[in-house]
Each structure stands twice: as structure tokens, then as C-alpha cells.
Scaffold this motif. Structure first.
Motif, short mmCIF file in Angstrom:
data_model
loop_
_atom_site.label_atom_id
_atom_site.label_comp_id
_atom_site.label_asym_id
_atom_site.label_seq_id
_atom_site.Cartn_x
_atom_site.Cartn_y
_atom_site.Cartn_z
N THR A 299 0.73 -1.43 0.00
CA THR A 299 -0.16 -0.04 0.01
C THR A 299 0.85 1.19 0.01
O THR A 299 2.15 1.28 0.18
CB THR A 299 -1.03 -0.10 1.17
OG1 THR A 299 -0.15 0.02 2.35
CG2 THR A 299 -1.68 -1.04 1.40
N ILE A 302 -1.18 6.77 -3.44
CA ILE A 302 -1.71 6.39 -5.07
C ILE A 302 -1.77 7.56 -5.77
O ILE A 302 -2.06 8.64 -5.75
CB ILE A 302 -3.19 5.76 -4.53
CG1 ILE A 302 -3.06 4.38 -3.83
CG2 ILE A 302 -3.68 5.47 -6.16
CD1 ILE A 302 -4.31 3.98 -3.40
N ASP A 306 -2.36 4.02 -11.16
CA ASP A 306 -2.18 2.81 -10.28
C ASP A 306 -3.14 1.78 -10.52
O ASP A 306 -4.60 2.20 -10.50
CB ASP A 306 -1.61 3.20 -8.97
CG ASP A 306 -0.71 3.72 -8.81
OD1 ASP A 306 0.43 3.46 -9.58
OD2 ASP A 306 -0.32 4.48 -7.71
N LEU A 308 -5.28 -0.95 -8.58
CA LEU A 308 -5.36 -1.40 -7.27
C LEU A 308 -6.41 -2.74 -7.16
O LEU A 308 -7.33 -2.67 -7.71
CB LEU A 308 -5.90 -0.24 -6.63
CG LEU A 308 -5.44 1.13 -6.80
CD1 LEU A 308 -6.35 2.33 -6.34
CD2 LEU A 308 -4.23 1.29 -6.07
N CYS A 310 -8.66 -4.05 -3.70
CA CYS A 310 -8.99 -3.87 -2.30
C CYS A 310 -8.61 -5.13 -1.45
O CYS A 310 -9.00 -6.15 -2.03
CB CYS A 310 -10.48 -3.55 -2.31
SG CYS A 310 -11.10 -2.05 -3.00
N THR A 321 -11.66 -4.25 -8.06
CA THR A 321 -10.60 -3.95 -9.06
C THR A 321 -10.70 -2.23 -9.09
O THR A 321 -11.90 -2.01 -9.37
CB THR A 321 -10.36 -4.51 -10.27
OG1 THR A 321 -10.24 -5.81 -10.13
CG2 THR A 321 -9.33 -4.09 -11.06
N ASP A 330 -2.91 6.99 1.30
CA ASP A 330 -3.08 5.66 1.78
C ASP A 330 -3.61 5.21 3.01
O ASP A 330 -3.37 6.06 4.04
CB ASP A 330 -1.28 5.36 1.84
CG ASP A 330 -1.36 3.93 2.43
OD1 ASP A 330 -2.09 3.04 2.22
OD2 ASP A 330 -0.05 3.62 2.76
N ARG A 334 -5.96 -0.61 0.08
CA ARG A 334 -5.87 -0.81 -1.48
C ARG A 334 -4.43 -1.40 -1.60
O ARG A 334 -3.51 -0.51 -1.55
CB ARG A 334 -6.18 0.39 -2.32
CG ARG A 334 -7.56 0.71 -1.92
CD ARG A 334 -7.97 2.05 -2.75
NE ARG A 334 -9.35 2.32 -2.94
CZ ARG A 334 -9.83 3.37 -2.17
NH1 ARG A 334 -9.08 3.84 -0.89
NH2 ARG A 334 -11.19 3.41 -2.19
N ASN A 335 -4.26 -2.61 -2.23
CA ASN A 335 -3.15 -3.21 -2.78
C ASN A 335 -2.64 -2.39 -4.12
O ASN A 335 -3.56 -2.46 -4.86
CB ASN A 335 -2.94 -4.58 -2.94
CG ASN A 335 -3.09 -5.16 -1.34
OD1 ASN A 335 -2.92 -4.64 -0.35
ND2 ASN A 335 -3.46 -6.55 -1.28
N ILE A 336 -1.52 -1.71 -4.24
CA ILE A 336 -0.96 -1.40 -5.39
C ILE A 336 -0.37 -2.82 -6.17
O ILE A 336 0.74 -2.95 -5.78
CB ILE A 336 -0.15 -0.15 -5.26
CG1 ILE A 336 -0.56 0.93 -4.51
CG2 ILE A 336 0.39 0.27 -6.74
CD1 ILE A 336 0.30 2.17 -3.99
N ARG A 339 0.73 -0.94 -12.51
CA ARG A 339 0.30 0.35 -13.10
C ARG A 339 0.27 0.35 -14.73
O ARG A 339 0.81 -0.45 -15.30
CB ARG A 339 1.74 1.29 -12.82
CG ARG A 339 1.63 2.84 -13.16
CD ARG A 339 2.68 3.68 -12.35
NE ARG A 339 2.55 4.80 -12.88
CZ ARG A 339 1.44 5.81 -12.92
NH1 ARG A 339 0.46 5.43 -12.00
NH2 ARG A 339 1.44 7.06 -13.27
#
Length: 361
Positions: A299, A302, A306, A308, A310, A321, A330, A334-336, A339
Motif C-alpha cells: 500500500t 496512490i 495505479d 488497485l 481492495c 478492482t 494511503d 488498497r493493494n497497489i 500500473r
């Protein structure tokens, strides 16, 4: 119906090279070829025979030829706009008027008994097409295409492109525009820094160019202006432009899990209609993957572009998504995971709510 095309320049190449390129393009579903006959240098008969040979081969592999000409060429070849049989005998399916007449001549030419399509130039931004249409052309044989621009900085602006394209779309004419191949070195003129319609496309990967056109959805046919595009570029145009959904090219982060890659790459995503200014939401993945775990891993701050997903900290939104449209703080939910390719981030501005799309790595 959308079509894809290539360009060849028989006056400046060999038949063997053009034949090889046409064969390869046919394999990937290309059905148009643009050839420039703006000027005939040297022995007219010899030049005409070169074009005829290339056109006949293109026809044999299912590729129709649009022959680019200007009014001066009519005099040089002894051809009248009221008798276009010369171009039919060459094997062409259409003639493109690089420079127009008054509108009356173009309309008259669409009535030609040879049933050649007459393609007019879209790029000037004048009332030209209104003049053509006021002379009652046969719309079945009237099409239109933008120019390409070999000179750096001379291509169309986005604003001008949209304005001129709208002038032609109001008449429901079949339209075309050009993209440029990275390694293509052959065009009609000695000066060539790519052969694209839009200036902003000049140094972009061909996948980004075609995706921009697909998202704008205002042009029917897409042609590669320079020769010779690499096979992977031909494949990219075929899959990206003729495919069912726009493709957004991405790069994954090193920490992206196999499950997250599966969610991103194996689903057809849908942009929620109740749009947010901060993100594009594809919510169905949280339904399909509701029983899966998405541990928080990468995380952070953002930024636009990016990709993402959840994570488990986000309750009922776990597995959704998202694509960031603006900077977001941040909060750990949310996981990045990847990109959008940097040169393609601008494409997000053209993706409309409720549209379906997919990601490709």
C-alpha cells in the motif's frame, strides 16, 4: 464495420518486399492497403505497371487498394474525373483525393459506373464536406480519411481532429485515420519522422495509438502509414483494434500475487456507471472472488494510473478492482498491484463509464 490497413509505396520499393508484407498483413486480417500515386516520376508506363502488379497481388490475398491521387495527376495520366476506368483497370477499389475539387466533381465521381469508392480528405477543417454533400453524392461510394503527417510537429491537434471528424461523422460516412509503426522507414516523401494523423501519437507505441482510436470510437478504419511495420505491430493492431474490448497495457509490481494477477488479466472489467472522479471501479471481481483472501502487502500513496485491488482490510469491498484517476491517500485498504504503462495513462481520460475493458501485461 471496422477494418485495418497497411501502406506500401511501390514506386520506392520492390515487388518482392511488398508481396511479403501484404502476405503477412493478410494473415492478421488486414483488408486495406493505401498506395500513394501523388506524383509519377520517370517512365509513366513503368510506374503504372509497378502499381498494377502490387494491386493485383493485394487483391489476390483479400486486401483492397485505396490509391492516393491529386488533381494534377489526372492531367499527367490523361484521365478525366468523369471517366475513372483507368483506376479500375489498375485494380483499385477506391481513389483518395489528396486535394479536393469544388465538391461538385467529387459528388459526380461517386456516380462512376466502375463502382470505385471516392475517398475525400478529412483534415482541412473547412466546410468542404458540406459542399460535397450539397451536390447529392452517392453515399454508398463516398468515404473519408484523415491525412498523415511526415514532418515533426505538423500532425493534427486533438481538438482539431475531434472537430473535423465530427463534421464527417454527422453524415455517417465511413472514415479512416493513420497510426505510425516504430520501425517503418518508408513513406511517400524523403522527410519522414513517422506517419501519423495525430501529432501526440508520433513517438508512442502502436498499441497506445490504436487503443486511443478505439476508445474515441469516432473512426472506422485504422491504417499504418509507414512501411514496413514489424509482425508484432501488425498483430497488436489486429488484436487491439478489432478485438471486442479496449486493452489497457500494464506492468505488475513485484509484490503482486498470482491471485491478483488472475483477477486483473483473466476478467473482462466493467467501469461502473456511477463514476467517481478519483477512480474507475470494476466491482464484479469482489463478487466473484469474495471467498478469496487478499492480504494487505503493498500500500502507499496512490497516483493516477495505479492498478488497485481492495484488500482484506476493506470489508465488503475486498477483491474490487480499481484504477486511480487522481492521487489518493494511503489508508492501508488498497493493494497497489500494478500500473498503466506511463505513455498510456492519458487513455484513462477516454474510457467512458459503463464501458467494458481488459488489461494486458
Amino acid at each position: 464495420m471496422k477494418n485495418i490497413g497497411i501502406s506500401i509505396y511501390p514506386a520506392k520499393s520492390t515487388f518482392e518486399k511488398d508481396k511479403e508484407y501484404l502476405t503477412l498483413a493478410s494473415k492478421y486480417g488486414f483488408t486495406r492497403v493505401f498506395m500513394s500515386l501523388l506524383e509519377v516520376e520517370g517512365d509513366t508506363t513503368e510506374v503504372v505497371e509497378k502499381f498494377k502488379k502490387a494491386i493485383n497481388y493485394a487483391n489476390s490475398v483479400g486486401i483492397e487498394t485505396v490509391l492516393d491521387i491529386n488533381p494534377g495527376l489526372f492531367g499527367q495520366l490523361g484521365v478525366s474525373y468523369s471517366d475513372l476506368s483507368f483506376f479500375k483497370e489498375l485494380g483499385a477499389s477506391a481513389i483518395r483525393l489528396d486535394l479536393g475539387f469544388t465538391g461538385a466533381e467529387e459528388a459526380h465521381m461517386t456516380q462512376n459506373p466502375e463502382r470505385l469508392k471516392i475517398e475525400v480528405n478529412m483534415s482541412s477543417g473547412t466546410k468542404y464536406i458540406d459542399n460535397v454533400m450539397s451536390n447529392q453524392p452517392n453515399r454508398d461510394y463516398l468515404t473519408a480519411s484523415h491525412n498523415f503527417y511526415p514532418q515533426l510537429y505538423s500532425g493534427l491537434s486533438q481538438e482539431h481532429f475531434e472537430k473535423t471528424t465530427a463534421q464527417f461523422n454527422q453524415y455517417n460516412l465511413h472514415t479512416a485515420a493513420f497510426v505510425t509503426a516504430k520501425n517503418g522507414e518508408l513513406g511517400p516523401w524523403p522527410v519522414q519522422a513517422g506517419l501519423c494523423t495525430l501529432e501526440q501519437h508520433r513517438y508512442l507505441p502502436i498499441h497506445t495509438q490504436l487503443t486511443h482510436y478505439k476508445l474515441m470510437d469516432s473512426i472506422d478504419d485504422l491504417l499504418i502509414g509507414n512501411a514496413y511495420a514489424a509482425e508484432e505491430e501488425l498483430k497488436a493492431v489486429a488484436e487491439g483494434y478489432l478485438g471486442a474490448y479496449p486493452q489497457l497495457k500494464i506492468e505488475f509490481t513485484e509484490s503482486a500475487t498470482d491471485l491478483e494477477k488472475k483477477v486483473i488479466l483473466e476478467e473482462i472489467h466493467s467501469y461502473r456507471g456511477d463514476r467517481s472522479e478519483y477512480m474507475i471501479r470494476s466491482s464484479m471481481t469482489r463478487v466473484k472472488y469474495k471467498n478469496e483472501d487478499f492480504p494487505a502487502h503493498q500500500t502507499g500513496q496512490i497516483k493516477k494510473g495505479d492498478i488497485l485491488i481492495c484488500n482484506d482490510q476493506f470489508g465488503q469491498y475486498k477483491g474490487e478492482t480499481q484504477i486511480a484517476l487522481k492521487e489518493m491517500e494511503d489508508d492501508g485498504t488498497r493493494n497497489i498491484v500494478g500500473r498503466i504503462k506511463e505513455e498510456a495513462v492519458f487513455l484513462l481520460d477516454y474510457l467512458p463509464p459503463s464501458a467494458n475493458f481488459c488489461f494486458v501485461e
